[in-house]
Motif scaffolding. Sequence first.
Motif, PDB file in Angstrom:
ATOM      1  N   GLY A  24       0.817  -1.204   0.000  1.00  0.00           N
ATOM      2  CA  GLY A  24       0.000   0.000   0.000  1.00  0.00           C
ATOM      3  C   GLY A  24       0.850   1.252   0.000  1.00  0.00           C
ATOM      4  N   PRO A  34      -5.454   3.867  -6.164  1.00  0.00           N
ATOM      5  CA  PRO A  34      -5.627   2.844  -5.129  1.00  0.00           C
ATOM      6  C   PRO A  34      -6.894   2.023  -5.315  1.00  0.00           C
ATOM      7  CG  PRO A  34      -6.290   4.975  -4.286  1.00  0.00           C
ATOM      8  CD  PRO A  34      -5.741   5.216  -5.655  1.00  0.00           C
ATOM      9  N   SER A  35      -6.769   0.748  -5.038  1.00  0.00           N
ATOM     10  CA  SER A  35      -7.933  -0.129  -5.042  1.00  0.00           C
ATOM     11  C   SER A  35      -7.581  -1.401  -4.286  1.00  0.00           C
ATOM     12  CB  SER A  35      -8.358  -0.494  -6.474  1.00  0.00           C
ATOM     13  OG  SER A  35      -7.423  -1.362  -7.080  1.00  0.00           O
ATOM     14  N   PHE A  36      -8.601  -2.018  -3.703  1.00  0.00           N
ATOM     15  CA  PHE A  36      -8.373  -3.293  -3.025  1.00  0.00           C
ATOM     16  C   PHE A  36      -7.958  -4.368  -4.018  1.00  0.00           C
ATOM     17  CE2 PHE A  36     -10.999  -1.620   0.577  1.00  0.00           C
ATOM     18  CZ  PHE A  36     -10.070  -1.858   1.571  1.00  0.00           C
ATOM     19  N   TRP A  57     -10.747   1.621   2.489  1.00  0.00           N
ATOM     20  CA  TRP A  57      -9.454   2.123   2.018  1.00  0.00           C
ATOM     21  C   TRP A  57      -8.903   3.153   3.006  1.00  0.00           C
ATOM     22  CZ3 TRP A  57      -6.330  -0.042  -1.237  1.00  0.00           C
ATOM     23  CH2 TRP A  57      -5.166   0.652  -1.604  1.00  0.00           C
TER      24      TRP A  57
END
Length: 199
Positions: A24, A34-36, A57
């Motif tokens: 991260g 950003p993304s899971f 997030w």
Amino acid sequence: MDSTTKPTQRYHHGDLRPELVRIGRQMIEDEVSPSFRGLARAAKVSHSAPQHHFPTWGHVLAACAADGYRELSADLEQVRAASGADPRDAMFRMGDAYLDFAGRSPVIFRLMFNKSALDVRTEELEREASAAYGHLASAVRALDPAMTDVKFDTLINSLWALIHGMSVLHIEGQVCISPTTTLTTPAFLRSGLAALIAR
């Protein structure tokens, strides 16, 4: 393992969270969207695995900021220990370390102090932020153990404002340096710290 078996990344209990934080942080530093899913892909785990550790997030950001404070604390502690018994030298070295950290991890550095971005305030984040502040506070106290609380509050805010402000100006390329000046940003910082400590 036979030729039909695909290699998988396995984590023992407790190992995945720090790996997700590491990834991260790298995503944030690289300013990757950003993304899971992206986090899971980089960690080579299922798409749902990161959310077992981070519900949103915002929790990822809080963990990355906490990790930044943890790294900064380690840097401050290390340079202060190397300074020996001289409290002025310790303050100068800690200023250098703060400036170095900001230059090394500018995006994380900005995140750490961005309350609007850190809408999730976890116990871990508060703990690590307090620990980093504690290193600075103890170094300021050591300059004059007999100083009053009013003097301490004035001095620590002045020193921190200078160190943090110079670090922000440095990573933004906004330090005011005349064409004929040969001093570097760290030299300017040390000069400013010396002036504040001498008051």
